[in-house]
Design a protein around this motif. Structure first.
Motif, PDB file in Angstrom:
ATOM      1  N   ALA A 194      -2.229  11.474 -16.629  1.00  0.00           N
ATOM      2  CA  ALA A 194      -3.124  10.310 -16.527  1.00  0.00           C
ATOM      3  C   ALA A 194      -2.482   9.115 -17.219  1.00  0.00           C
ATOM      4  CB  ALA A 194      -4.470  10.624 -17.180  1.00  0.00           C
ATOM      5  N   THR A 195      -2.581   7.960 -16.591  1.00  0.00           N
ATOM      6  CA  THR A 195      -2.062   6.746 -17.215  1.00  0.00           C
ATOM      7  C   THR A 195      -2.948   5.557 -16.872  1.00  0.00           C
ATOM      8  OG1 THR A 195       0.004   5.563 -17.710  1.00  0.00           O
ATOM      9  CG2 THR A 195      -0.533   5.865 -15.380  1.00  0.00           C
ATOM     10  N   GLU A 196      -2.805   4.494 -17.646  1.00  0.00           N
ATOM     11  CA  GLU A 196      -3.593   3.279 -17.427  1.00  0.00           C
ATOM     12  C   GLU A 196      -2.937   2.401 -16.372  1.00  0.00           C
ATOM     13  OE1 GLU A 196      -5.250  -0.652 -19.892  1.00  0.00           O
ATOM     14  OE2 GLU A 196      -4.306   1.019 -20.970  1.00  0.00           O
ATOM     15  N   VAL A 197      -3.760   1.863 -15.487  1.00  0.00           N
ATOM     16  CA  VAL A 197      -3.285   0.880 -14.505  1.00  0.00           C
ATOM     17  C   VAL A 197      -4.090  -0.407 -14.687  1.00  0.00           C
ATOM     18  CG1 VAL A 197      -2.461   2.542 -12.805  1.00  0.00           C
ATOM     19  CG2 VAL A 197      -4.856   1.837 -12.755  1.00  0.00           C
ATOM     20  N   ALA A 198      -3.393  -1.541 -14.582  1.00  0.00           N
ATOM     21  CA  ALA A 198      -4.061  -2.824 -14.804  1.00  0.00           C
ATOM     22  C   ALA A 198      -3.816  -3.818 -13.686  1.00  0.00           C
ATOM     23  CB  ALA A 198      -3.602  -3.425 -16.144  1.00  0.00           C
ATOM     24  N   SER A 199      -3.193  -3.355 -12.595  1.00  0.00           N
ATOM     25  CA  SER A 199      -2.934  -4.241 -11.465  1.00  0.00           C
ATOM     26  C   SER A 199      -2.672  -3.400 -10.226  1.00  0.00           C
ATOM     27  CB  SER A 199      -1.722  -5.142 -11.741  1.00  0.00           C
ATOM     28  OG  SER A 199      -0.534  -4.363 -11.751  1.00  0.00           O
ATOM     29  N   ALA A 200      -2.666  -4.058  -9.076  1.00  0.00           N
ATOM     30  CA  ALA A 200      -2.363  -3.362  -7.827  1.00  0.00           C
ATOM     31  C   ALA A 200      -0.937  -2.820  -7.834  1.00  0.00           C
ATOM     32  CB  ALA A 200      -2.574  -4.313  -6.652  1.00  0.00           C
ATOM     33  N   ARG A 201      -0.022  -3.534  -8.469  1.00  0.00           N
ATOM     34  CA  ARG A 201       1.371  -3.066  -8.548  1.00  0.00           C
ATOM     35  C   ARG A 201       1.464  -1.777  -9.346  1.00  0.00           C
ATOM     36  NH1 ARG A 201       5.577  -3.191 -11.960  1.00  0.00           N
ATOM     37  NH2 ARG A 201       4.477  -4.440 -13.517  1.00  0.00           N
ATOM     38  N   HIS A 202       0.715  -1.709 -10.453  1.00  0.00           N
ATOM     39  CA  HIS A 202       0.704  -0.473 -11.237  1.00  0.00           C
ATOM     40  C   HIS A 202       0.220   0.695 -10.391  1.00  0.00           C
ATOM     41  CE1 HIS A 202       0.200  -2.822 -15.303  1.00  0.00           C
ATOM     42  NE2 HIS A 202       1.395  -2.981 -14.750  1.00  0.00           N
ATOM     43  N   ASN A 241     -12.855  -7.821 -17.138  1.00  0.00           N
ATOM     44  CA  ASN A 241     -12.581  -8.855 -16.140  1.00  0.00           C
ATOM     45  C   ASN A 241     -12.891  -8.326 -14.732  1.00  0.00           C
ATOM     46  OD1 ASN A 241     -11.503 -10.735 -14.351  1.00  0.00           O
ATOM     47  ND2 ASN A 241      -9.749 -11.199 -15.653  1.00  0.00           N
ATOM     48  N   PRO A 242     -13.996  -8.743 -14.114  1.00  0.00           N
ATOM     49  CA  PRO A 242     -14.359  -8.253 -12.773  1.00  0.00           C
ATOM     50  C   PRO A 242     -13.287  -8.513 -11.724  1.00  0.00           C
ATOM     51  CG  PRO A 242     -16.221  -9.372 -13.789  1.00  0.00           C
ATOM     52  CD  PRO A 242     -15.042  -9.625 -14.672  1.00  0.00           C
ATOM     53  N   PHE A 243     -12.526  -9.602 -11.853  1.00  0.00           N
ATOM     54  CA  PHE A 243     -11.471  -9.886 -10.883  1.00  0.00           C
ATOM     55  C   PHE A 243     -10.389  -8.806 -10.948  1.00  0.00           C
ATOM     56  CE2 PHE A 243     -13.192 -14.194 -11.657  1.00  0.00           C
ATOM     57  CZ  PHE A 243     -13.524 -14.533 -10.357  1.00  0.00           C
ATOM     58  N   THR A 244     -10.018  -8.410 -12.165  1.00  0.00           N
ATOM     59  CA  THR A 244      -9.005  -7.368 -12.333  1.00  0.00           C
ATOM     60  C   THR A 244      -9.496  -6.037 -11.780  1.00  0.00           C
ATOM     61  OG1 THR A 244      -8.119  -8.454 -14.306  1.00  0.00           O
ATOM     62  CG2 THR A 244      -7.597  -6.126 -14.022  1.00  0.00           C
ATOM     63  N   VAL A 245     -10.748  -5.696 -12.111  1.00  0.00           N
ATOM     64  CA  VAL A 245     -11.315  -4.434 -11.619  1.00  0.00           C
ATOM     65  C   VAL A 245     -11.355  -4.425 -10.100  1.00  0.00           C
ATOM     66  CG1 VAL A 245     -13.336  -2.928 -11.615  1.00  0.00           C
ATOM     67  CG2 VAL A 245     -12.668  -4.092 -13.721  1.00  0.00           C
ATOM     68  N   GLN A 246     -11.729  -5.552  -9.510  1.00  0.00           N
ATOM     69  CA  GLN A 246     -11.810  -5.619  -8.048  1.00  0.00           C
ATOM     70  C   GLN A 246     -10.430  -5.465  -7.413  1.00  0.00           C
ATOM     71  OE1 GLN A 246     -14.759  -5.722  -6.379  1.00  0.00           O
ATOM     72  NE2 GLN A 246     -13.499  -5.297  -4.570  1.00  0.00           N
ATOM     73  N   GLU A 247      -9.422  -6.064  -8.032  1.00  0.00           N
ATOM     74  CA  GLU A 247      -8.053  -5.918  -7.512  1.00  0.00           C
ATOM     75  C   GLU A 247      -7.626  -4.450  -7.541  1.00  0.00           C
ATOM     76  OE1 GLU A 247      -3.434  -6.840  -8.819  1.00  0.00           O
ATOM     77  OE2 GLU A 247      -5.037  -8.093  -9.665  1.00  0.00           O
ATOM     78  N   ILE A 248      -7.916  -3.776  -8.641  1.00  0.00           N
ATOM     79  CA  ILE A 248      -7.570  -2.356  -8.751  1.00  0.00           C
ATOM     80  C   ILE A 248      -8.359  -1.546  -7.732  1.00  0.00           C
ATOM     81  CG2 ILE A 248      -7.650  -0.345 -10.277  1.00  0.00           C
ATOM     82  CD1 ILE A 248      -7.248  -2.314 -12.638  1.00  0.00           C
ATOM     83  N   ALA A 249      -9.644  -1.867  -7.587  1.00  0.00           N
ATOM     84  CA  ALA A 249     -10.493  -1.142  -6.638  1.00  0.00           C
ATOM     85  C   ALA A 249      -9.946  -1.250  -5.218  1.00  0.00           C
ATOM     86  CB  ALA A 249     -11.918  -1.680  -6.703  1.00  0.00           C
ATOM     87  N   GLU A 250      -9.542  -2.450  -4.829  1.00  0.00           N
ATOM     88  CA  GLU A 250      -9.013  -2.643  -3.475  1.00  0.00           C
ATOM     89  C   GLU A 250      -7.717  -1.862  -3.271  1.00  0.00           C
ATOM     90  OE1 GLU A 250     -10.472  -4.010  -0.974  1.00  0.00           O
ATOM     91  OE2 GLU A 250     -12.210  -4.590  -2.173  1.00  0.00           O
ATOM     92  N   SER A 251      -6.897  -1.794  -4.313  1.00  0.00           N
ATOM     93  CA  SER A 251      -5.629  -1.064  -4.185  1.00  0.00           C
ATOM     94  C   SER A 251      -5.851   0.446  -4.127  1.00  0.00           C
ATOM     95  CB  SER A 251      -4.705  -1.409  -5.359  1.00  0.00           C
ATOM     96  OG  SER A 251      -5.244  -0.939  -6.587  1.00  0.00           O
ATOM     97  N   LEU A 252      -7.017   0.922  -4.588  1.00  0.00           N
ATOM     98  CA  LEU A 252      -7.346   2.349  -4.559  1.00  0.00           C
ATOM     99  C   LEU A 252      -8.007   2.764  -3.246  1.00  0.00           C
ATOM    100  CD1 LEU A 252      -8.843   2.774  -8.150  1.00  0.00           C
ATOM    101  CD2 LEU A 252      -6.660   3.672  -7.337  1.00  0.00           C
TER     102      LEU A 252
END
Length: 355
Positions: free
Chosen positions: A80-88, A109-120
């Protein structure tokens, strides 16, 4: 695919452990080998490390991901690791990372969470979501909802404490009541406690971990390093694998349910008495507010200001003193009477504003 974050029917806590940061292949293997041998099946490790200030070690980044792949060929574990962006997310998925977590600085930051959500979207990878840095329950709930809407169903949350400049004991104040309230919104979701980040120092980790289990948390995520004092990040809060094993052996798990009807009946009787005591408290509060309204009418009639500082000081001095004589936590009483006095001022102001 079997869900990772399913609550244990036996009340056995899920344990996640590993170094704060992956520093080298040697450091990683030297740390996780004894952990895996202890039976720990999920290893954590920071690849990217969001830090508060520039100049701190911010993780090795993608260069460390192949080391994880190599170590998984030698040992059986999920990483398990932390991701903070779509690139991660993209890089971690490419290298077979099993579990992601969204950190406290991202959750805020909802914008960051949304970016990660979309990449998932379109994946089924398990995700853990840490509470936001600040004590905002809505942000935490919102982060979970964004990940759910992206189609991720295997979700757990991590309680890692909250920033609080007044707390001189913990690195991050636990504010247990926020975690407890979160569970009323998602009662079936696993909640994992992070005693390392709450405590900030290894001597407090066992205390926080036991407190979490006493509150029926579903698991613990604890930082471990084979030479903690030489760690490149969070050196003061990491445990050696040997100390972690000792901690886990000494932890006491609590029963989720009562085993006998007789015990449950006794508990229900005590709860009934608590209900009656609460009813008596509410009647006393009702009587107090009636007296507050009388004072408000008197002040209006005599053109007297609502806030009387001497009275304010008197209440905040005497009520905690009365509490101590009754063996009640004076800080609790000070907080309660602070709220009561604020309500008293509000009601009196309302009376003065009446025509």
């Amino acid at each position: 695919m079997e869900a990772i974050f399913e609550k244990s029917q036996l009340g056995k806590p899920l344990i996640i452990a590993g170094p704060c940061s992956v520093e080298s292949p040697e450091q990683f293997m030297s740390t996780i080998t004894p952990l895996v041998n202890q039976g720990i099946e999920i290893i954590r490790g920071g690849i990217w490390k969001p830090r508060t200030r520039p100049g701190s070690f911010e993780g090795l980044g993608s260069i460390a991901l192949p080391w994880i792949q190599d170590s998984k060929k030698q040992l059986r574990f999920k990483f398990a690791t932390e991701v903070a962006s779509a690139r991660h997310v993209e890089e971690a998925l490419k290298h077979g990372v099993d579990i992601f977590w969204i950190g406290a600085r991202s959750t805020v930051n909802p914008f960051t969470v949304q970016e990660i959500a979309e990449s998932l979207r379109g994946t089924s990878i398990p995700v853990m979501i840490k509470n936001p840095v600040n004590a905002d329950l809505s942000l935490w709930i919102g982060a979970v909802e964004r990940i759910q809407k992206a189609g991720i169903s295997d979700i757990a949350v991590i309680h890692r404490g909250f920033s609080n400049f007044r707390d001189v004991v913990h690195r991050n104040s636990p504010l247990w009541q926020i975690a407890v309230e979160f569970r009323t919104y998602f009662p079936d979701m696993m909640m994992i406690n992070d005693p390392s980040h709450i405590s900030g120092k290894r001597s407090l980790v066992p205390i926080i971990a036991q407190k979490a289990l006493d509150l029926n948390f579903d698991g613990l995520m604890i930082e471990s390093h084979y030479t903690p004092d030489l760690a490149w990040s969070d050196a003061e809060q990491q445990l050696t694998p040997e100390d972690l094993q000792l901690l886990l052996q000494n932890l006491k798990t609590r029963k989720v349910r009562f085993e006998s009807q007789e015990t449950l009946n006794q508990l229900e009787e005590i709860r009934h008495q608590i209900d009656q005591a609460d009813h008596d408290l509410l009647e006393a509060l009702h009587r107090r507010m009636e007296l507050v309204e009388k004072i408000g009418e008197y002040k209006k009639l005599n053109n007297v200001a609502v806030l009387q500082m001497e009275r304010w000081k008197e209440i905040f001095k005497t009520r905690p003193e009365w509490a101590e004589k009754l063996a009640i936590n004076p800080e609790l009483i000070q907080e309660i009477f602070g709220l009561l006095h604020q309500e008293s001022i509000r009601k009196q102001t309302e009376i003065l504003d009446r025509k």
